[in-house]
Design a protein around this motif. Structure first.
Motif, PDB file in Angstrom:
ATOM      1  N   VAL A  80       0.843  -1.193   0.000  1.00  0.00           N
ATOM      2  CA  VAL A  80       0.000   0.000   0.000  1.00  0.00           C
ATOM      3  C   VAL A  80       0.877   1.242   0.000  1.00  0.00           C
ATOM      4  CG1 VAL A  80      -1.758   1.311   1.235  1.00  0.00           C
ATOM      5  CG2 VAL A  80      -1.857  -1.199   1.215  1.00  0.00           C
ATOM      6  N   LYS A  81       0.706   2.099  -1.038  1.00  0.00           N
ATOM      7  CA  LYS A  81       1.474   3.342  -1.144  1.00  0.00           C
ATOM      8  C   LYS A  81       0.809   4.449  -0.335  1.00  0.00           C
ATOM      9  CE  LYS A  81       4.531   6.233  -2.930  1.00  0.00           C
ATOM     10  NZ  LYS A  81       4.047   7.458  -2.252  1.00  0.00           N
ATOM     11  N   PHE A  82      -0.526   4.614  -0.494  1.00  0.00           N
ATOM     12  CA  PHE A  82      -1.273   5.541   0.348  1.00  0.00           C
ATOM     13  C   PHE A  82      -2.762   5.236   0.225  1.00  0.00           C
ATOM     14  CE2 PHE A  82      -0.945   7.813  -3.697  1.00  0.00           C
ATOM     15  CZ  PHE A  82      -2.210   8.326  -3.882  1.00  0.00           C
ATOM     16  N   LEU A  83      -3.531   5.796   1.151  1.00  0.00           N
ATOM     17  CA  LEU A  83      -4.981   5.591   1.169  1.00  0.00           C
ATOM     18  C   LEU A  83      -5.628   6.709   0.363  1.00  0.00           C
ATOM     19  CD1 LEU A  83      -5.448   4.781   4.976  1.00  0.00           C
ATOM     20  CD2 LEU A  83      -4.656   3.280   3.128  1.00  0.00           C
ATOM     21  N   LYS A  84      -6.456   6.339  -0.622  1.00  0.00           N
ATOM     22  CA  LYS A  84      -7.012   7.333  -1.543  1.00  0.00           C
ATOM     23  C   LYS A  84      -8.343   7.887  -1.033  1.00  0.00           C
ATOM     24  CE  LYS A  84      -6.472   6.587  -5.936  1.00  0.00           C
ATOM     25  NZ  LYS A  84      -6.484   5.993  -7.295  1.00  0.00           N
ATOM     26  N   ASP A  85      -8.679   9.077  -1.476  1.00  0.00           N
ATOM     27  CA  ASP A  85      -9.919   9.723  -1.043  1.00  0.00           C
ATOM     28  C   ASP A  85     -11.156   8.934  -1.447  1.00  0.00           C
ATOM     29  OD1 ASP A  85      -8.458  11.776   0.068  1.00  0.00           O
ATOM     30  OD2 ASP A  85      -8.642  13.095  -1.688  1.00  0.00           O
ATOM     31  N   ASN A  86     -11.045   8.136  -2.534  1.00  0.00           N
ATOM     32  CA  ASN A  86     -12.209   7.366  -2.992  1.00  0.00           C
ATOM     33  C   ASN A  86     -12.366   6.029  -2.262  1.00  0.00           C
ATOM     34  OD1 ASN A  86     -10.089   5.938  -4.072  1.00  0.00           O
ATOM     35  ND2 ASN A  86     -10.834   5.980  -6.201  1.00  0.00           N
ATOM     36  N   GLY A  87     -11.553   5.805  -1.233  1.00  0.00           N
ATOM     37  CA  GLY A  87     -11.668   4.577  -0.463  1.00  0.00           C
ATOM     38  C   GLY A  87     -10.916   3.406  -1.060  1.00  0.00           C
ATOM     39  N   ARG A  88     -10.050   3.691  -2.016  1.00  0.00           N
ATOM     40  CA  ARG A  88      -9.258   2.628  -2.636  1.00  0.00           C
ATOM     41  C   ARG A  88      -7.775   2.814  -2.293  1.00  0.00           C
ATOM     42  NH1 ARG A  88     -12.557   0.950  -8.131  1.00  0.00           N
ATOM     43  NH2 ARG A  88     -14.594   0.948  -7.090  1.00  0.00           N
ATOM     44  N   LEU A  89      -6.968   1.845  -2.687  1.00  0.00           N
ATOM     45  CA  LEU A  89      -5.574   1.832  -2.271  1.00  0.00           C
ATOM     46  C   LEU A  89      -4.654   2.065  -3.454  1.00  0.00           C
ATOM     47  CD1 LEU A  89      -5.686  -1.394  -0.033  1.00  0.00           C
ATOM     48  CD2 LEU A  89      -6.064   0.978   0.684  1.00  0.00           C
ATOM     49  N   ALA A  90      -3.748   3.037  -3.326  1.00  0.00           N
ATOM     50  CA  ALA A  90      -2.672   3.193  -4.292  1.00  0.00           C
ATOM     51  C   ALA A  90      -1.580   2.181  -3.954  1.00  0.00           C
ATOM     52  CB  ALA A  90      -2.117   4.615  -4.248  1.00  0.00           C
ATOM     53  N   LEU A  91      -0.933   1.652  -4.992  1.00  0.00           N
ATOM     54  CA  LEU A  91      -0.017   0.522  -4.796  1.00  0.00           C
ATOM     55  C   LEU A  91       1.361   0.795  -5.381  1.00  0.00           C
ATOM     56  CD1 LEU A  91      -2.401  -2.372  -5.956  1.00  0.00           C
ATOM     57  CD2 LEU A  91      -2.160  -1.441  -3.647  1.00  0.00           C
ATOM     58  N   VAL A  92       2.350   0.104  -4.835  1.00  0.00           N
ATOM     59  CA  VAL A  92       3.668  -0.029  -5.457  1.00  0.00           C
ATOM     60  C   VAL A  92       3.973  -1.518  -5.520  1.00  0.00           C
ATOM     61  CG1 VAL A  92       4.580   2.211  -4.774  1.00  0.00           C
ATOM     62  CG2 VAL A  92       4.817   0.261  -3.223  1.00  0.00           C
ATOM     63  N   PRO A  93       4.734  -1.949  -6.520  1.00  0.00           N
ATOM     64  CA  PRO A  93       5.019  -3.384  -6.632  1.00  0.00           C
ATOM     65  C   PRO A  93       6.103  -3.822  -5.661  1.00  0.00           C
ATOM     66  CG  PRO A  93       6.143  -2.191  -8.373  1.00  0.00           C
ATOM     67  CD  PRO A  93       5.322  -1.169  -7.630  1.00  0.00           C
ATOM     68  N   ILE A  94       6.043  -5.075  -5.259  1.00  0.00           N
ATOM     69  CA  ILE A  94       7.145  -5.753  -4.577  1.00  0.00           C
ATOM     70  C   ILE A  94       7.795  -6.651  -5.618  1.00  0.00           C
ATOM     71  CG2 ILE A  94       7.790  -7.440  -2.820  1.00  0.00           C
ATOM     72  CD1 ILE A  94       5.485  -6.440  -1.120  1.00  0.00           C
ATOM     73  N   GLY A  95       9.035  -6.369  -5.948  1.00  0.00           N
ATOM     74  CA  GLY A  95       9.690  -7.059  -7.049  1.00  0.00           C
ATOM     75  C   GLY A  95       9.406  -6.350  -8.358  1.00  0.00           C
ATOM     76  N   ASN A  96       9.989  -6.867  -9.407  1.00  0.00           N
ATOM     77  CA  ASN A  96       9.891  -6.221 -10.722  1.00  0.00           C
ATOM     78  C   ASN A  96       8.860  -6.942 -11.578  1.00  0.00           C
ATOM     79  OD1 ASN A  96      10.372  -4.750 -13.035  1.00  0.00           O
ATOM     80  ND2 ASN A  96      12.225  -5.880 -13.577  1.00  0.00           N
ATOM     81  N   TRP A  97       7.644  -6.393 -11.622  1.00  0.00           N
ATOM     82  CA  TRP A  97       6.614  -6.972 -12.481  1.00  0.00           C
ATOM     83  C   TRP A  97       5.686  -5.873 -12.974  1.00  0.00           C
ATOM     84  CZ3 TRP A  97       1.338  -8.401 -10.699  1.00  0.00           C
ATOM     85  CH2 TRP A  97       1.074  -7.993  -9.380  1.00  0.00           C
ATOM     86  N   SER A  98       5.041  -6.150 -14.078  1.00  0.00           N
ATOM     87  CA  SER A  98       4.265  -5.141 -14.774  1.00  0.00           C
ATOM     88  C   SER A  98       2.865  -4.981 -14.186  1.00  0.00           C
ATOM     89  CB  SER A  98       4.146  -5.508 -16.259  1.00  0.00           C
ATOM     90  OG  SER A  98       3.273  -4.623 -16.923  1.00  0.00           O
ATOM     91  N   ALA A  99       2.420  -3.726 -14.113  1.00  0.00           N
ATOM     92  CA  ALA A  99       1.038  -3.458 -13.711  1.00  0.00           C
ATOM     93  C   ALA A  99       0.052  -4.039 -14.715  1.00  0.00           C
ATOM     94  CB  ALA A  99       0.827  -1.949 -13.575  1.00  0.00           C
ATOM     95  N   ARG A 100       0.532  -4.315 -15.930  1.00  0.00           N
ATOM     96  CA  ARG A 100      -0.311  -4.967 -16.932  1.00  0.00           C
ATOM     97  C   ARG A 100      -0.850  -6.293 -16.406  1.00  0.00           C
ATOM     98  NH1 ARG A 100       0.138  -4.400 -22.520  1.00  0.00           N
ATOM     99  NH2 ARG A 100       2.160  -3.396 -22.249  1.00  0.00           N
ATOM    100  N   PHE A 101       0.016  -7.036 -15.674  1.00  0.00           N
ATOM    101  CA  PHE A 101      -0.400  -8.317 -15.125  1.00  0.00           C
ATOM    102  C   PHE A 101      -1.136  -8.167 -13.798  1.00  0.00           C
ATOM    103  CE2 PHE A 101       2.835 -10.205 -17.984  1.00  0.00           C
ATOM    104  CZ  PHE A 101       2.031 -11.167 -18.563  1.00  0.00           C
ATOM    105  N   ALA A 102      -1.071  -6.989 -13.200  1.00  0.00           N
ATOM    106  CA  ALA A 102      -1.784  -6.769 -11.943  1.00  0.00           C
ATOM    107  C   ALA A 102      -3.260  -6.478 -12.182  1.00  0.00           C
ATOM    108  CB  ALA A 102      -1.150  -5.613 -11.181  1.00  0.00           C
ATOM    109  N   GLU A 103      -3.563  -5.862 -13.320  1.00  0.00           N
ATOM    110  CA  GLU A 103      -4.946  -5.493 -13.601  1.00  0.00           C
ATOM    111  C   GLU A 103      -5.858  -6.715 -13.588  1.00  0.00           C
ATOM    112  OE1 GLU A 103      -5.097  -3.318 -17.221  1.00  0.00           O
ATOM    113  OE2 GLU A 103      -3.958  -1.608 -16.463  1.00  0.00           O
ATOM    114  N   GLY A 104      -6.890  -6.659 -12.774  1.00  0.00           N
ATOM    115  CA  GLY A 104      -7.849  -7.756 -12.682  1.00  0.00           C
ATOM    116  C   GLY A 104      -7.499  -8.820 -11.658  1.00  0.00           C
ATOM    117  N   ALA A 105      -6.341  -8.714 -11.029  1.00  0.00           N
ATOM    118  CA  ALA A 105      -5.916  -9.737 -10.077  1.00  0.00           C
ATOM    119  C   ALA A 105      -6.709  -9.655  -8.784  1.00  0.00           C
ATOM    120  CB  ALA A 105      -4.427  -9.592  -9.771  1.00  0.00           C
TER     121      ALA A 105
END
Length: 401
Positions: A80-105
């Motif tokens: 978790v990078k920070f808590l967003k105003d819309n009630g969702r979570l901003a993220l940073v990856p652990i390790g080197n992987w693409s956000a392309r593969f994170a979408e929908g997970a």
């Protein structure tokens, strides 16, 4: 000793159980406990470093010149990078992987108050709302967010749930074990390597294999962030083989069948003599293999060398398609790797000078030198000396270098 028969059912069942245990880097206590218990069940004593790297030593005839076999239990994840105003979570990856593969997970966030389930979504996820913008939206970690499956519509709602900056997120593996031997899942890097090692150890224990030196079975907890085997080796270890994934992709020679032996990665060539020994063992034991070079890849071997360990290193891999995404491997490669490990562990020690950390040049290894080079070298040196004498006699200035 020839290769041992590997219990493939045990290997795949072990892989299933490993995949069921979340272990993103930084949240590995549960997987460390599971692997430790399995090592003890197989008859080895286990010791852990302060942070949880695992060492189990199977005694051989000599403690000196010990051999290490290593894989890592940690996987990719997010934080978790920070808590967003819309009630969702901003993220940073652990390790080197693409956000392309994170979408929908689907994923789990671990908090001090417990766990919450959720989904990682692009910022523009609804076609009914954003129409064609959903396909034009950029790709990157700043363009995704985690929707938590709880009443959370604002930052205070998230705080009330106990979710905080820095909480670690495990990504669901979604494994499929197909009847034709293919296995598709996230986190096969490197849960499959761990299963390979345990299957090899099981075969050796059942056959009561005697080895010329101690075998150190090592499992690291932070390879995905570059730490790996930096602090788990003992001074007795002279050589270390890393078990990890090889990338099957255009321009690569890796394969989802057999053993892929890495000749080099981005940190440079692996040890010439240890790598050659593994190739020879594959040939003499009729284990299918191929060689490859990885340009954008590092492993436990790199972290050990960078930390100052003076050990010979090699890397043996199972070919994986779409590494760090939805990965695919084949059980044939896993079995082949386990077979090679059993053959290597019981093989005779060729470089006994390695029993000591340092020594005289006597007994030091030799690498092949071409006959042409051996023949020409003295002549070349003689001609260079003759030219130097002529220049001095003529008092000619040395040419610029």
């Amino acid at each position: 000793m020839t290769r041992l028969r590997i219990d493939v059912e045990y290997l795949t069942d072990t892989l299933r159980k490993l995949l069921e245990t979340p272990s993103p880097t930084g949240y590995t206590d549960s997987i460390v406990r599971w692997v430790s218990a399995e090592l003890e069940r197989l008859g080895l004593d286990v010791e852990l470093t302060r942070r949880g790297a695992i060492r189990a030593i199977r005694p051989g005839k000599e403690k000196r010149g010990a051999r290490a076999i290593v894989s890592h239990v940690d996987t990719l994840g997010a934080q978790v990078k920070f808590l967003k105003d819309n009630g969702r979570l901003a993220l940073v990856p652990i390790g080197n992987w693409s956000a392309r593969f994170a979408e929908g997970a689907r994923a789990t966030v671990f908090t001090e108050k417990g766990t919450y389930r959720g989904t990682i979504l692009p910022l523009k996820a609804s076609g009914h709302t954003f129409n064609e913008e959903i396909d034009a939206h950029p790709i990157g970690w700043e363009y995704v967010e985690m929707r938590v499956d709880a009443l959370a519509r604002s930052t205070p709602d998230l705080a009330r749930l106990g979710i905080d900056v820095g909480d670690i997120i495990a990504i669901d593996p979604l494994p499929e074990f197909l009847d034709n031997g293919f296995i598709v899942s996230r986190h096969l890097d490197n849960k499959a390597g761990v299963a390979v090692m345990l299957a090899a150890l099981k075969a050796m224990q059942q056959e009561k294999v005697k080895t010329p030196v101690d075998i150190h079975w090592l499992f690291t907890i932070a390879e995905e962030v570059g730490v790996g085997a930096s602090s788990v080796l003992k001074h007795e270890v002279a050589s270390m083989i890393t078990v990890d994934n090889g990338t099957t992709a255009p321009g690569q020679n890796s394969n989802e069948f057999g053993v892929t032996i890495s000749m080099a990665d981005q940190t440079g060539p692996f040890d010439y003599h240890l790598t050659k020994k593994l190739v020879d063992l594959c040939r003499s034991n009729e284990i299918l293999f191929q060689k490859d070079v990885f340009r954008y890849y590092r492993s436990d071997s790199a972290s050990a060398i960078e930390a100052g360990a003076d050990v010979r290193t090699a890397l043996i891999t199972f070919g994986v398609d779409a590494s760090h995404g939805y990965e695919r491997i084949h059980v044939h490669a896993l079995r082949s790797l386990s077979e090679l490990i059993t053959a290597y562990a019981a093989s005779t020690v060729a470089i006994k000078r390695d029993f000591e950390e340092t020594g005289s040049p006597k007994g030091f290894t030799k690498q092949p030198v071409s006959k042409a080079q051996q023949t020409l070298s003295p002549n070349v040196r003689a001609s260079q000396l003759d030219l130097e004498k002529k220049r001095r006699a003529a008092k000619e200035p040395e040419p610029a270098k």
